[in-house]
Design an enzyme around this catalytic site. Structure first.
Site, PDB file in Angstrom:
ATOM      1  N   ARG A 186      -9.460   0.967   9.330  1.00 10.42           N
ATOM      2  CA  ARG A 186      -8.956  -0.375   9.542  1.00 10.42           C
ATOM      3  C   ARG A 186     -10.067  -1.322   9.976  1.00 10.42           C
ATOM      4  O   ARG A 186      -9.852  -2.513  10.084  1.00 10.42           O
ATOM      5  CB  ARG A 186      -7.929  -0.259  10.651  1.00 10.42           C
ATOM      6  CG  ARG A 186      -6.823  -1.228  10.778  1.00 10.42           C
ATOM      7  CD  ARG A 186      -5.988  -1.451   9.566  1.00 10.42           C
ATOM      8  NE  ARG A 186      -4.679  -1.897   9.935  1.00 10.42           N
ATOM      9  CZ  ARG A 186      -3.566  -1.170   9.798  1.00 10.42           C
ATOM     10  NH1 ARG A 186      -3.619   0.009   9.248  1.00 10.42           N
ATOM     11  NH2 ARG A 186      -2.421  -1.657  10.169  1.00 10.42           N
ATOM     12  N   ARG A 200      11.558  -6.355   4.008  1.00 14.37           N
ATOM     13  CA  ARG A 200      11.241  -4.919   4.051  1.00 14.37           C
ATOM     14  C   ARG A 200      12.176  -4.178   4.998  1.00 14.37           C
ATOM     15  O   ARG A 200      12.397  -4.574   6.131  1.00 14.37           O
ATOM     16  CB  ARG A 200       9.794  -4.736   4.490  1.00 14.37           C
ATOM     17  CG  ARG A 200       9.413  -3.283   4.668  1.00 14.37           C
ATOM     18  CD  ARG A 200       7.953  -3.077   4.543  1.00 14.37           C
ATOM     19  NE  ARG A 200       7.198  -3.675   5.634  1.00 14.37           N
ATOM     20  CZ  ARG A 200       5.886  -3.594   5.725  1.00 14.37           C
ATOM     21  NH1 ARG A 200       5.183  -2.981   4.793  1.00 14.37           N
ATOM     22  NH2 ARG A 200       5.265  -4.144   6.740  1.00 14.37           N
ATOM     23  N   LYS A 205       0.828  -1.210   0.000  1.00 17.92           N
ATOM     24  CA  LYS A 205       0.000   0.000   0.000  1.00 17.92           C
ATOM     25  C   LYS A 205       0.861   1.258   0.000  1.00 17.92           C
ATOM     26  O   LYS A 205       0.597   2.201  -0.744  1.00 17.92           O
ATOM     27  CB  LYS A 205      -0.913   0.030   1.237  1.00 17.92           C
ATOM     28  CG  LYS A 205      -1.902  -1.117   1.307  1.00 17.92           C
ATOM     29  CD  LYS A 205      -2.816  -0.996   2.527  1.00 17.92           C
ATOM     30  CE  LYS A 205      -2.106  -1.191   3.856  1.00 17.92           C
ATOM     31  NZ  LYS A 205      -1.739  -2.574   4.190  1.00 17.92           N
ATOM     32  N   ARG A 259      -0.849 -10.022  12.703  1.00 20.91           N
ATOM     33  CA  ARG A 259      -1.404  -8.899  11.935  1.00 20.91           C
ATOM     34  C   ARG A 259      -2.303  -9.402  10.804  1.00 20.91           C
ATOM     35  O   ARG A 259      -3.311  -8.785  10.482  1.00 20.91           O
ATOM     36  CB  ARG A 259      -0.286  -8.028  11.376  1.00 20.91           C
ATOM     37  CG  ARG A 259       0.340  -7.123  12.443  1.00 20.91           C
ATOM     38  CD  ARG A 259       1.700  -6.617  12.045  1.00 20.91           C
ATOM     39  NE  ARG A 259       1.699  -5.778  10.878  1.00 20.91           N
ATOM     40  CZ  ARG A 259       2.747  -5.615  10.061  1.00 20.91           C
ATOM     41  NH1 ARG A 259       3.881  -6.237  10.306  1.00 20.91           N
ATOM     42  NH2 ARG A 259       2.664  -4.825   9.020  1.00 20.91           N
ATOM     43  N   ARG A 270      11.176  -3.020  10.836  1.00 20.12           N
ATOM     44  CA  ARG A 270      10.168  -2.751  11.855  1.00 20.12           C
ATOM     45  C   ARG A 270      10.038  -3.934  12.797  1.00 20.12           C
ATOM     46  O   ARG A 270      10.028  -5.075  12.374  1.00 20.12           O
ATOM     47  CB  ARG A 270       8.812  -2.505  11.185  1.00 20.12           C
ATOM     48  CG  ARG A 270       8.653  -1.093  10.684  1.00 20.12           C
ATOM     49  CD  ARG A 270       7.508  -0.943   9.723  1.00 20.12           C
ATOM     50  NE  ARG A 270       6.270  -1.577  10.185  1.00 20.12           N
ATOM     51  CZ  ARG A 270       5.137  -1.559   9.487  1.00 20.12           C
ATOM     52  NH1 ARG A 270       5.093  -0.942   8.320  1.00 20.12           N
ATOM     53  NH2 ARG A 270       4.077  -2.140   9.948  1.00 20.12           N
TER      54      ARG A 270
HETATM   55  P1  ATP Z   1       1.945  -2.293   5.960  1.00 17.91           P
HETATM   56  O1  ATP Z   1       2.870  -1.284   6.533  1.00 17.91           O
HETATM   57  O2  ATP Z   1       2.626  -3.371   5.251  1.00 17.91           O
HETATM   58  O3  ATP Z   1       0.866  -1.658   5.152  1.00 17.91           O
HETATM   59  P2  ATP Z   1       0.252  -2.690   8.134  1.00 17.91           P
HETATM   60  O4  ATP Z   1      -0.880  -2.150   7.334  1.00 17.91           O
HETATM   61  O5  ATP Z   1      -0.035  -3.847   9.011  1.00 17.91           O
HETATM   62  O6  ATP Z   1       1.333  -3.100   7.156  1.00 17.91           O
HETATM   63  P3  ATP Z   1       0.715  -0.084   9.273  1.00 17.91           P
HETATM   64  O7  ATP Z   1      -0.462   0.436   8.528  1.00 17.91           O
HETATM   65  O8  ATP Z   1       1.999   0.584   9.048  1.00 17.91           O
HETATM   66  O9  ATP Z   1       0.970  -1.621   9.038  1.00 17.91           O
HETATM   67  O10 ATP Z   1       0.338  -0.073  10.839  1.00 17.91           O
HETATM   68  C1  ATP Z   1       1.223  -0.532  11.813  1.00 17.91           C
HETATM   69  C2  ATP Z   1       0.501  -0.682  13.109  1.00 17.91           C
HETATM   70  O11 ATP Z   1      -0.047   0.588  13.522  1.00 17.91           O
HETATM   71  C3  ATP Z   1      -0.696  -1.616  13.055  1.00 17.91           C
HETATM   72  O12 ATP Z   1      -0.342  -2.971  13.207  1.00 17.91           O
HETATM   73  C4  ATP Z   1      -1.529  -1.093  14.225  1.00 17.91           C
HETATM   74  O13 ATP Z   1      -1.007  -1.520  15.457  1.00 17.91           O
HETATM   75  C5  ATP Z   1      -1.330   0.406  14.137  1.00 17.91           C
HETATM   76  N1  ATP Z   1      -2.364   1.060  13.308  1.00 17.91           N
HETATM   77  C6  ATP Z   1      -2.163   1.800  12.191  1.00 17.91           C
HETATM   78  N2  ATP Z   1      -3.315   2.271  11.697  1.00 17.91           N
HETATM   79  C7  ATP Z   1      -4.291   1.818  12.514  1.00 17.91           C
HETATM   80  C8  ATP Z   1      -5.710   1.932  12.521  1.00 17.91           C
HETATM   81  N3  ATP Z   1      -6.362   2.639  11.572  1.00 17.91           N
HETATM   82  N4  ATP Z   1      -6.389   1.310  13.519  1.00 17.91           N
HETATM   83  C9  ATP Z   1      -5.754   0.609  14.470  1.00 17.91           C
HETATM   84  N5  ATP Z   1      -4.430   0.459  14.520  1.00 17.91           N
HETATM   85  C10 ATP Z   1      -3.680   1.036  13.555  1.00 17.91           C
HETATM   86 MG    MG Z   2       1.703   0.607   5.803  1.00 16.02          MG
END
Ligand code: ATP
Ligand code: MG
Length: 215
Positions: free
Chosen positions: A90, A129, A15, A173, A162
Site C-alpha cells: 500500500r 457496495r 480490485k 481513503r 462496510r
Molecule cells: P477496496 O476494498 O475498494 O479495494 P480499499 O483498497 O480502500 O478499498 P481494503 O483494501 O479492503 O480497502 O482495506 C481496508 C482498510 O484496511 C484500509 O483502509 C486500511 O485501513 C486497511 N489496510 C488494508 N491493507 C493495508 C495495507 N497494506 N496497509 C495499511 N493498511 C491497510
Molecule cells: Mg479491497
C-alpha cells in the site's frame, strides 16, 4: 504464465472483483489484506484490536502491524504456485519489504495490474457496495446485484455495508491513496511490471483485460 500478481488501484476500483475472476480462471489464490484485517477485527484478535480504529477512519494501518499480518500470509504461501495480491503493498516501504521477501526466495513479481477510474465514478460504485461478512463475496448495486436483495448468492449470508464505505471516510481513503499508494505506480513502472486496465469497462471486459495481462 504470469503467476505472481499484484492489483493496484484506488478504493472501489474493483480490485477484489478482478482478483476473484483471475482466481477462478487461473487457480492461484487471491489474498486481500483488507479482508484479512476485517476478519481479524471480527475475531477481536490482538492484531484486529491494533488495526480497528485505523480501518474505521479510513487511515492506513501502521506498517509494523500490516507486516505482521502479511508476514504470516507470506510464510504460508507457496510462491512458486503463485498469488494474486490485493491491498498489499500500500506504500513504498511495504513494496520494498515484499521485494525483500521475494528476493530471499529467489522469485520475482510477474505483473502489477493497475485499475484506473475517475473519482466520481468510484464514489458512485462504493456507495452501492454490499459484502457478505460470512464468505467475503462483494456485490454492487445496481451493476452486480445479488439474486435476492440483501442475501449472498454463494452462502446465504446477510449482506452489509462496510463502515469505511461511508462517503466522508471514503474521501479520506482517496486522499491517502493519492499520497501513499499512487507512488507505487511509478515504482512498478520502473521495474517494467506495470499494466494499466480501464476500470470503467463492464466487469467481463475488465476481467478479460486483466486475464490478458497474465498471459
Ligand atoms: P477496496 O476494498 O475498494 O479495494 P480499499 O483498497 O480502500 O478499498 P481494503 O483494501 O479492503 O480497502 O482495506 C481496508 C482498510 O484496511 C484500509 O483502509 C486500511 O485501513 C486497511 N489496510 C488494508 N491493507 C493495508 C495495507 N497494506 N496497509 C495499511 N493498511 C491497510
Ligand atoms: Mg479491497
Amino acid at each position: 504464465m504470469k503467476r505472481r500478481v499484484i492489483l493496484l488501484g484506488p478504493p472501489g476500483s474493483g480490485k477484489g472483483t478482478v482478483a476473484a475472476c483471475l482466481e477462478k480462471q487461473f487457480g492461484w489464490p487471491h489474498v486481500s489484506s483488507g479482508y484479512l484485517f476485517r476478519q481479524e477485527v471480527g475475531k477481536n484478535s490482538p492484531l484486529g484490536q491494533l488495526a480497528k480504529t485505523f480501518i474505521e477512519n479510513g487511515k492506513l494501518v501502521p506498517d509494523e502491524v500490516v507486516l505482521q499480518l502479511m508476514e504470516h500470509w507470506w510464510d504460508g504461501t507457496d510462491s512458486a504456485a503463485g498469488f494474486i495480491l490485493d491491498g498489499f503493498p500500500r506504500n513504498v516501504p511495504q513494496a520494498m519489504k515484499l521485494d525483500s521477501w521475494l528476493t530471499a526466495r529467489g522469485v520475482a513479481l510477474d505483473v502489477v495490474i493497475c485499475l484506473k477510474a475517475p473519482e466520481n465514478e468510484i464514489i458512485r460504485r462504493v456507495a452501492g457496495r454490499r459484502s457478505c461478512p460470512r464468505c467475503g463475496r462483494v456485490f454492487q448495486i445496481p451493476d452486480m446485484p445479488p439474486h435476492t436483495e440483501g442475501i449472498c448468492d454463494d452462502c446465504g449470508g446477510e449482506l452489509t455495508q462496510r463502515a469505511d464505505d461511508r462517503e466522508s471516510v471514503l474521501r479520506e481513503r482517496f486522499e491517502i491513496y493519492r499520497r501513499e499508494t499512487e507512488p507505487l505506480v511509478n515504482y512498478y513502472r520502473h521495474q517494467g511490471k506495470l499494466v494499466l486496465v480501464d476500470a470503467m469497462q463492464p466487469v467481463d471486459q475488465r476481467c478479460a483485460a486483466a486475464a490478458d495481462a497474465l498471459k
